[in-house]
Design a protein around this motif. Sequence first.
Motif, PDB file in Angstrom:
ATOM      1  N   LYS A   1      38.700  37.416  38.493  1.00  0.00           N
ATOM      2  CA  LYS A   1      39.549  38.175  39.409  1.00  0.00           C
ATOM      3  C   LYS A   1      39.247  37.872  40.870  1.00  0.00           C
ATOM      4  O   LYS A   1      40.076  38.105  41.745  1.00  0.00           O
ATOM      5  CB  LYS A   1      39.378  39.679  39.151  1.00  0.00           C
ATOM      6  N   LEU A   2      38.052  37.356  41.128  1.00  0.00           N
ATOM      7  CA  LEU A   2      37.645  37.071  42.508  1.00  0.00           C
ATOM      8  C   LEU A   2      38.238  35.764  43.021  1.00  0.00           C
ATOM      9  O   LEU A   2      38.299  35.536  44.225  1.00  0.00           O
ATOM     10  CB  LEU A   2      36.123  37.019  42.599  1.00  0.00           C
TER      11      LEU A   2
ATOM     12  N   GLY B   1      34.077  32.176  36.363  1.00  0.00           N
ATOM     13  CA  GLY B   1      35.485  32.511  36.211  1.00  0.00           C
ATOM     14  C   GLY B   1      36.178  31.506  35.324  1.00  0.00           C
ATOM     15  O   GLY B   1      35.750  30.347  35.210  1.00  0.00           O
ATOM     16  N   PHE B   2      37.258  31.949  34.687  1.00  0.00           N
ATOM     17  CA  PHE B   2      38.023  31.078  33.799  1.00  0.00           C
ATOM     18  C   PHE B   2      39.479  31.508  33.827  1.00  0.00           C
ATOM     19  O   PHE B   2      39.797  32.696  33.936  1.00  0.00           O
ATOM     20  CB  PHE B   2      37.499  31.168  32.361  1.00  0.00           C
TER      21      PHE B   2
ATOM     22  N   ALA C   1      43.417  31.584  45.270  1.00  0.00           N
ATOM     23  CA  ALA C   1      43.282  32.669  46.243  1.00  0.00           C
ATOM     24  C   ALA C   1      41.905  33.282  46.008  1.00  0.00           C
ATOM     25  O   ALA C   1      41.622  33.796  44.918  1.00  0.00           O
ATOM     26  CB  ALA C   1      44.379  33.701  46.054  1.00  0.00           C
ATOM     27  N   ILE C   2      41.029  33.219  47.019  1.00  0.00           N
ATOM     28  CA  ILE C   2      39.626  33.606  46.878  1.00  0.00           C
ATOM     29  C   ILE C   2      39.394  34.917  47.632  1.00  0.00           C
ATOM     30  O   ILE C   2      39.772  35.042  48.797  1.00  0.00           O
ATOM     31  CB  ILE C   2      38.702  32.506  47.429  1.00  0.00           C
ATOM     32  N   SER C   3      38.760  35.865  46.987  1.00  0.00           N
ATOM     33  CA  SER C   3      38.518  37.171  47.598  1.00  0.00           C
ATOM     34  C   SER C   3      37.643  37.046  48.845  1.00  0.00           C
ATOM     35  O   SER C   3      36.768  36.171  48.936  1.00  0.00           O
ATOM     36  CB  SER C   3      37.853  38.119  46.592  1.00  0.00           C
TER      37      SER C   3
ATOM     38  N   GLU D   1      36.661  44.541  39.945  1.00  0.00           N
ATOM     39  CA  GLU D   1      37.070  43.216  40.392  1.00  0.00           C
ATOM     40  C   GLU D   1      35.886  42.424  40.888  1.00  0.00           C
ATOM     41  O   GLU D   1      35.812  41.215  40.703  1.00  0.00           O
ATOM     42  CB  GLU D   1      38.134  43.335  41.484  1.00  0.00           C
ATOM     43  N   GLU D   2      34.909  43.068  41.499  1.00  0.00           N
ATOM     44  CA  GLU D   2      33.780  42.351  42.075  1.00  0.00           C
ATOM     45  C   GLU D   2      32.671  42.112  41.054  1.00  0.00           C
ATOM     46  O   GLU D   2      31.567  41.727  41.409  1.00  0.00           O
ATOM     47  CB  GLU D   2      33.264  43.089  43.306  1.00  0.00           C
TER      48      GLU D   2
END
Length: 299
Positions: free
Chosen positions: A51-52, A168-169, A77-79, A45-46
């Motif tokens: 996903k982040l 990210g996309f 929603a941000i990790s 995920e990282e």
Amino acid sequence: MKIHHAIQHLCGLLVLVGVAGAQPQRPTLPGIGSPPGFPGIESDEETDGSKLARPSLLAERTALVVGEKNWIGVTFAISEGWHLYWENPGDSGGPIIFQFESSDGVSIGEPHFPTPKRKLYAQDSVDYIYEREVTVLFPVRVDEGVSGAVTIGAEIDWLVCKDECLAGFAEVELTIPVTSNAGAAEAIERPQFARARERFPRRVEDPADAGLRYGWDEHTLRIEVADARRLIFFPAHSEKFVYPVQMAANGVSSGNAISLPYNRYLDRAERVGGILEVHRENGVSYMALDVPTPYFGSR
């Protein structure tokens, strides 16, 4: 969609421009000017920017009303420990980019971003960021004659950063009924929308009523706000590259006045603007500023 690959590449270039010559505290892209891999990170995920930060497309009511201004929002929603960027990202990073498509007769307006936060780096630079959650709102208009249900979709590109930045996309979609009866469109409780609106800047129609004064001393814009105890300025994105300089130091003032020296391109812009965060004894407010410049067209 093909477009997001080009946008991701562009976002990467934006980060590289921002971090050229920077110290390690500034986030960088892996594999380009920095060692490949993420030491100490084991979770897949990282290493995946998609996903982040996870976006959702939401409506504010159970239906869109014909002829009225409706609102939809994209909530990220941000990790923990990671961040996204405002439309003016600051000295590094890249903005969130939205590409909307919708059914015939449905139009999507410009994004409304909440006021970001400042993130300072050791090398005297500053970025404008969102952590944990951000909701960007969009006005929606539905033409007369549209009925049934409509579909609104968006391709979204972003950079999410910590010690390094990842592209990210996502593609998001919403299908929602249309009605000509406003009473039939019931409100949906959206705390995300409320939190975003709390940080929306309000346009200043009458500076005197807002206790606002401003003026120019050559290339320096001086702003005063009555009874303010602290001022923070977030300069708006400029297509002509007209920005105040040294914002890590100049972007915050303890008191009721702030001075913003602008760069040598000031004569390119007829107006400059941004968000002024005003701290008073009774709370915090946000002003959307739009100020005429003194030297437009002088060269």
